[in-house]
Design a protein around this motif. Sequence first.
Motif, PDB file in Angstrom:
ATOM      1  N   LEU A 136      29.123  45.624  46.785  1.00 45.36           N
ATOM      2  CA  LEU A 136      30.369  45.200  45.428  1.00 45.36           C
ATOM      3  C   LEU A 136      29.368  45.873  44.436  1.00 45.36           C
ATOM      4  CD1 LEU A 136      32.540  44.343  43.663  1.00 45.36           C
ATOM      5  CD2 LEU A 136      30.798  42.348  43.013  1.00 45.36           C
ATOM      6  N   TRP A 137      27.688  46.372  44.200  1.00 43.41           N
ATOM      7  CA  TRP A 137      27.833  46.852  43.422  1.00 43.41           C
ATOM      8  C   TRP A 137      27.378  48.318  44.113  1.00 43.41           C
ATOM      9  CZ3 TRP A 137      27.533  46.001  38.471  1.00 43.41           C
ATOM     10  CH2 TRP A 137      27.491  44.752  38.119  1.00 43.41           C
ATOM     11  N   ILE A 138      27.500  48.476  45.123  1.00 43.76           N
ATOM     12  CA  ILE A 138      27.497  50.142  45.809  1.00 43.76           C
ATOM     13  C   ILE A 138      28.621  50.772  45.151  1.00 43.76           C
ATOM     14  CG2 ILE A 138      27.049  51.347  47.458  1.00 43.76           C
ATOM     15  CD1 ILE A 138      25.651  49.447  49.615  1.00 43.76           C
ATOM     16  N   ALA A 139      29.889  49.955  45.638  1.00 45.48           N
ATOM     17  CA  ALA A 139      31.356  50.240  44.961  1.00 45.48           C
ATOM     18  C   ALA A 139      31.596  50.224  43.539  1.00 45.48           C
ATOM     19  CB  ALA A 139      31.801  49.119  45.239  1.00 45.48           C
ATOM     20  N   ALA A 140      30.235  49.885  42.634  1.00 46.20           N
ATOM     21  CA  ALA A 140      30.708  49.843  41.687  1.00 46.20           C
ATOM     22  C   ALA A 140      29.934  51.034  40.762  1.00 46.20           C
ATOM     23  CB  ALA A 140      29.868  48.593  40.439  1.00 46.20           C
ATOM     24  N   LEU A 141      28.991  51.287  41.697  1.00 50.48           N
ATOM     25  CA  LEU A 141      27.844  52.562  40.836  1.00 50.48           C
ATOM     26  C   LEU A 141      28.418  54.049  41.148  1.00 50.48           C
ATOM     27  CD1 LEU A 141      24.228  51.471  41.309  1.00 50.48           C
ATOM     28  CD2 LEU A 141      24.905  51.166  39.390  1.00 50.48           C
ATOM     29  N   THR A 142      29.344  53.730  43.021  1.00 54.04           N
ATOM     30  CA  THR A 142      29.893  55.211  42.740  1.00 54.04           C
ATOM     31  C   THR A 142      31.279  55.336  42.022  1.00 54.04           C
ATOM     32  OG1 THR A 142      29.334  54.366  45.275  1.00 54.04           O
ATOM     33  CG2 THR A 142      31.246  55.624  44.726  1.00 54.04           C
ATOM     34  N   ILE A 143      31.742  54.405  41.262  1.00 51.80           N
ATOM     35  CA  ILE A 143      32.550  54.653  40.457  1.00 51.80           C
ATOM     36  C   ILE A 143      31.782  55.433  39.124  1.00 51.80           C
ATOM     37  CG2 ILE A 143      34.710  53.665  39.429  1.00 51.80           C
ATOM     38  CD1 ILE A 143      35.063  51.753  41.553  1.00 51.80           C
ATOM     39  N   ALA A 144      30.994  54.796  38.806  1.00 45.67           N
ATOM     40  CA  ALA A 144      30.344  54.820  37.215  1.00 45.67           C
ATOM     41  C   ALA A 144      30.346  56.312  38.089  1.00 45.67           C
ATOM     42  CB  ALA A 144      28.361  54.109  37.460  1.00 45.67           C
ATOM     43  N   VAL A 145      29.318  56.958  38.964  1.00 42.36           N
ATOM     44  CA  VAL A 145      29.097  57.977  38.851  1.00 42.36           C
ATOM     45  C   VAL A 145      30.289  59.621  38.459  1.00 42.36           C
ATOM     46  CG1 VAL A 145      28.400  59.626  40.717  1.00 42.36           C
ATOM     47  CG2 VAL A 145      26.753  57.547  40.101  1.00 42.36           C
ATOM     48  N   LEU A 146      31.297  58.717  38.762  1.00 37.11           N
ATOM     49  CA  LEU A 146      32.477  59.428  39.834  1.00 37.11           C
ATOM     50  C   LEU A 146      33.247  59.078  38.148  1.00 37.11           C
ATOM     51  CD1 LEU A 146      34.782  58.199  42.045  1.00 37.11           C
ATOM     52  CD2 LEU A 146      33.528  60.441  41.885  1.00 37.11           C
ATOM     53  N   VAL A 147      32.917  58.644  37.220  1.00 41.88           N
ATOM     54  CA  VAL A 147      33.142  58.649  36.319  1.00 41.88           C
ATOM     55  C   VAL A 147      32.755  59.252  34.613  1.00 41.88           C
ATOM     56  CG1 VAL A 147      33.835  56.541  33.837  1.00 41.88           C
ATOM     57  CG2 VAL A 147      34.251  55.788  36.291  1.00 41.88           C
ATOM     58  N   GLU A 148      31.596  59.000  34.884  1.00 38.70           N
ATOM     59  CA  GLU A 148      30.428  60.029  34.231  1.00 38.70           C
ATOM     60  C   GLU A 148      30.773  61.809  34.598  1.00 38.70           C
ATOM     61  OE1 GLU A 148      26.604  57.446  33.447  1.00 38.70           O
ATOM     62  OE2 GLU A 148      26.301  59.647  34.995  1.00 38.70           O
ATOM     63  N   LYS A 149      31.096  61.419  35.967  1.00 39.86           N
ATOM     64  CA  LYS A 149      31.225  63.191  36.290  1.00 39.86           C
ATOM     65  C   LYS A 149      32.888  63.470  36.248  1.00 39.86           C
ATOM     66  CE  LYS A 149      27.860  63.794  39.563  1.00 39.86           C
ATOM     67  NZ  LYS A 149      27.397  64.705  41.344  1.00 39.86           N
ATOM     68  N   ALA A 150      34.226  63.182  36.058  1.00 40.82           N
ATOM     69  CA  ALA A 150      34.941  63.756  36.066  1.00 40.82           C
ATOM     70  C   ALA A 150      35.989  62.845  35.484  1.00 40.82           C
ATOM     71  CB  ALA A 150      35.480  63.168  37.680  1.00 40.82           C
ATOM     72  N   VAL A 151      35.685  62.384  34.327  1.00 40.42           N
ATOM     73  CA  VAL A 151      36.302  61.513  33.534  1.00 40.42           C
ATOM     74  C   VAL A 151      36.659  62.205  31.867  1.00 40.42           C
ATOM     75  CG1 VAL A 151      37.083  59.408  31.970  1.00 40.42           C
ATOM     76  CG2 VAL A 151      36.832  59.572  34.157  1.00 40.42           C
ATOM     77  N   PRO A 152      37.512  62.450  31.263  1.00 41.00           N
ATOM     78  CA  PRO A 152      36.470  63.059  29.976  1.00 41.00           C
ATOM     79  C   PRO A 152      35.788  61.678  29.341  1.00 41.00           C
ATOM     80  CG  PRO A 152      39.471  63.403  30.201  1.00 41.00           C
ATOM     81  CD  PRO A 152      38.674  62.661  31.537  1.00 41.00           C
ATOM     82  N   GLY A 153      35.500  62.529  28.483  1.00 38.70           N
ATOM     83  CA  GLY A 153      33.750  61.154  27.631  1.00 38.70           C
ATOM     84  C   GLY A 153      33.046  60.889  28.492  1.00 38.70           C
ATOM     85  N   GLY A 154      32.972  61.426  29.688  1.00 45.11           N
ATOM     86  CA  GLY A 154      31.860  60.638  30.881  1.00 45.11           C
ATOM     87  C   GLY A 154      30.205  61.088  29.679  1.00 45.11           C
ATOM     88  N   PRO A 155      29.674  61.527  29.178  1.00 46.57           N
ATOM     89  CA  PRO A 155      28.873  61.581  28.494  1.00 46.57           C
ATOM     90  C   PRO A 155      28.795  60.578  27.920  1.00 46.57           C
ATOM     91  CG  PRO A 155      29.558  63.524  28.420  1.00 46.57           C
ATOM     92  CD  PRO A 155      30.329  63.395  28.617  1.00 46.57           C
ATOM     93  N   LEU A 156      29.500  59.928  27.196  1.00 48.57           N
ATOM     94  CA  LEU A 156      29.832  59.132  26.137  1.00 48.57           C
ATOM     95  C   LEU A 156      29.883  57.969  26.312  1.00 48.57           C
ATOM     96  CD1 LEU A 156      29.627  57.553  23.045  1.00 48.57           C
ATOM     97  CD2 LEU A 156      32.349  58.052  23.313  1.00 48.57           C
ATOM     98  N   LEU A 157      30.332  57.660  27.636  1.00 52.04           N
ATOM     99  CA  LEU A 157      30.853  56.576  28.574  1.00 52.04           C
ATOM    100  C   LEU A 157      29.015  56.287  28.966  1.00 52.04           C
ATOM    101  CD1 LEU A 157      33.574  56.734  30.359  1.00 52.04           C
ATOM    102  CD2 LEU A 157      33.580  55.236  27.831  1.00 52.04           C
TER     103      LEU A 157
END
Length: 244
Positions: free
Chosen positions: A203-224
Amino acid sequence: MTRERVIPLGGIAAASFLAWLWLVAMARDMDTMAAMMQVAPRAWSPDEAAAMLVMWWVMMVAMMLPSATMMILTIARVSRRRGDRATPVLFASGYLIAWGGFSIFATGLQFALETLALLGPVSMAATAPAGGVLLVLAGIYQFTPLKHACLRHCRSPLSFVLNRWRDGRTGAVAMGTEHGAYCLGCCWVLMLLLFVFGVMNLLWIAALTIAVLVEKAVPGGPLLARIAGAGMIAAGAPMIAGLA
């Protein structure tokens, strides 16, 4: 969808799927893992050390390869126009070599934590104070200039291609390793949070995978990333103080 996108996307999906399949199988076999990781601290055998290293490297493939998708697609598009179709595969190989280096470090840290009795032998989760320290350190790192310099690089694949392109097969591997080093600078502390939640906690492996994707790909990633850092500090501080 063009062929130059389908082939690298298919390769990334296949490699990530196989890595996740291996992790699921490994997580289901926790009895074997418990047998390898005894309660009493002791030296690992060479086979056990190799198994831990492979485990970490496969986790890094599963977690980090998807986050390099846009970079690999950009490399594939440029290399196709240059007539060198091997470049994306070699680039990805260099990227995974960089994370293989991190896997060696993580394996050594796991052994050290286990030897100091700071890591559960079955759950492979750190004790509360040690986990709190990791959370606070990870949270602080989310605010550092190094973190955000590396994150900017990871969010700008076209800039990397324009400024860091190297021809030839050796150049492709070197580019992948260089990009992997930037990715390490961005995400290595997040990967250490696996020690907090349990190294094989899917569960946490998946959660951290998503967190990395969000930081790199989503607008506002640095703020997140900063918001997540504040949350890590808030969660870790009570653990250090023995309040959680």
